[in-house]
Design an enzyme around this catalytic site. Sequence first.
Site, mmCIF file in Angstrom:
data_model
loop_
_atom_site.group_PDB
_atom_site.id
_atom_site.type_symbol
_atom_site.label_atom_id
_atom_site.label_comp_id
_atom_site.label_asym_id
_atom_site.label_seq_id
_atom_site.Cartn_x
_atom_site.Cartn_y
_atom_site.Cartn_z
ATOM 1 C CB CYS A 93 -6.158 -0.645 -5.650
ATOM 2 S SG CYS A 93 -6.275 1.131 -5.883
ATOM 3 C CG HIS B 77 -2.302 -0.314 -2.638
ATOM 4 N ND1 HIS B 77 -2.068 -1.072 -3.753
ATOM 5 C CD2 HIS B 77 -2.920 0.807 -3.064
ATOM 6 C CE1 HIS B 77 -2.521 -0.438 -4.826
ATOM 7 N NE2 HIS B 77 -3.045 0.707 -4.438
ATOM 8 C CD GLU C 25 -0.105 -3.797 -2.333
ATOM 9 O OE1 GLU C 25 -1.100 -4.127 -1.670
ATOM 10 O OE2 GLU C 25 -0.190 -3.114 -3.375
#
Lengths: 207, 251
Positions: A83, A181, A183
């Site tokens: 990001c 993202h 994750e």
Amino acid sequence: MAGKTVAVLRTGVANVASVLAGLRRAGADACLVDDARSVEEADQLVLPGVGSFEAAMTQLRSRGLVEPLAQRVCADRSTLGICLGMQLLGSGSEESPNVAGLGVFPERATRFDSCVRVPQLGWNFLSIDSACRLIQPGCAYFANSYRFTEAPVGWRAAWSDHGGRFVAALERGSILACQFHPELSGAWGVALLRRWVTASEAEVVEC
Amino acid sequence: MLIRRVIPCLDCRDGRVVKGVRFSNLRDVGSPIECAGAYEAQGADEIVLLDVSATPEGREHQVQTVRAVRETLSIPLTVGGGVRSMENARGLLEAGADKVAVNTAAVDDPSLIDELAGRFGCQCTVLAVDAARNQDGSWCIVVQSGRTRTGLDAVDWCRDGVQRGAGEILLTSFDRDGTRSGYDLELLAAVTHRVSVPVIASGGASSPEHMFEALRAGADAVLAAGIFHDAKFTVADVKNFLARNGIEVRQ
């Protein structure tokens, strides 16, 4: 190679708990670091990013991390920017016009067009340059107001669209920079993290 | 094109997921970790976890719950309910929340929104709004789980919150919540036309059709609890319905 240690740079305001959990799901041991030596020496380093461009650069500068980070990426050492951590690699951002980025490449982040909802919060499709090795087609979770609209020379890119085409991710050797993202991008994101964690050594040789 | 999101909501009391009607008559639904995992497996785009504990002791479960859910969840987690201060928010973010939702505390002191957005970024800062319809057709803000009706106009408050830095509005119709009669589409249209950030529709959904209507009315995401807790429809059922009706979803 599962079980490798990945260093995650503590940036103060980022959602590092999600990043650490995501790396663990990808088979890596993840630890937090915050000093220049770790940035220089870590086999694999994650630069997470949440918060403003200026706050992040100020913090990196005050800890003497600007040069080690830029050198690390320029030397093609395995690094993942997430990001804002991707945007910091460029020369600057419309978000903080007077603040220089790490300057790994000359591109500058600009704000999304006001015809769409900003911030971009949610899932978006990716289209992939055919030469990408780590990034694969899919759907990723974004949370950003600024983005690159051009890919730097020498990097492979993935693209998404939110009021116009923008750079969703960049890769060069074992450097992976994601505007989204990974994750938080479900099983697809875990698989991408796993490819970055495991592919890096072979890629480094190639570079 | 940004994809419309389907978001199961876990209302947690004392560390357990509960379901009620108009914020009362709560009954136990299950463990938040199991519920969140099941919904992710069904295709949920995000999980919202709202603490509805009545006591400070009950709220102490919240950080532990967030930490445990984060460990297994690989989609975004928004946490709210009883967030009173920067310290509360920081604790939740450190435990693994990706976004923090503020409601009553922001009405009491709107500068909390500025502080949260300034410190953690607007993409972390969700303004949760409970709106009740006035007799003249406008909507006012209700706080303290609906016990107190304020004189604040809901649309004006959403605009104010966005100007202060809220990156998303979680818009709950107090009148519809738990009634299964569908979202308040007029409220949704009024707010989505007046703010530039994403709006999550909440309160009243009992069918995929209701969710379709809300997305067509301008919502960027639809949130529901009971429809999923009762296993009446899975998240996948809802997404199949939306896709068949021309709405792009992640499948």
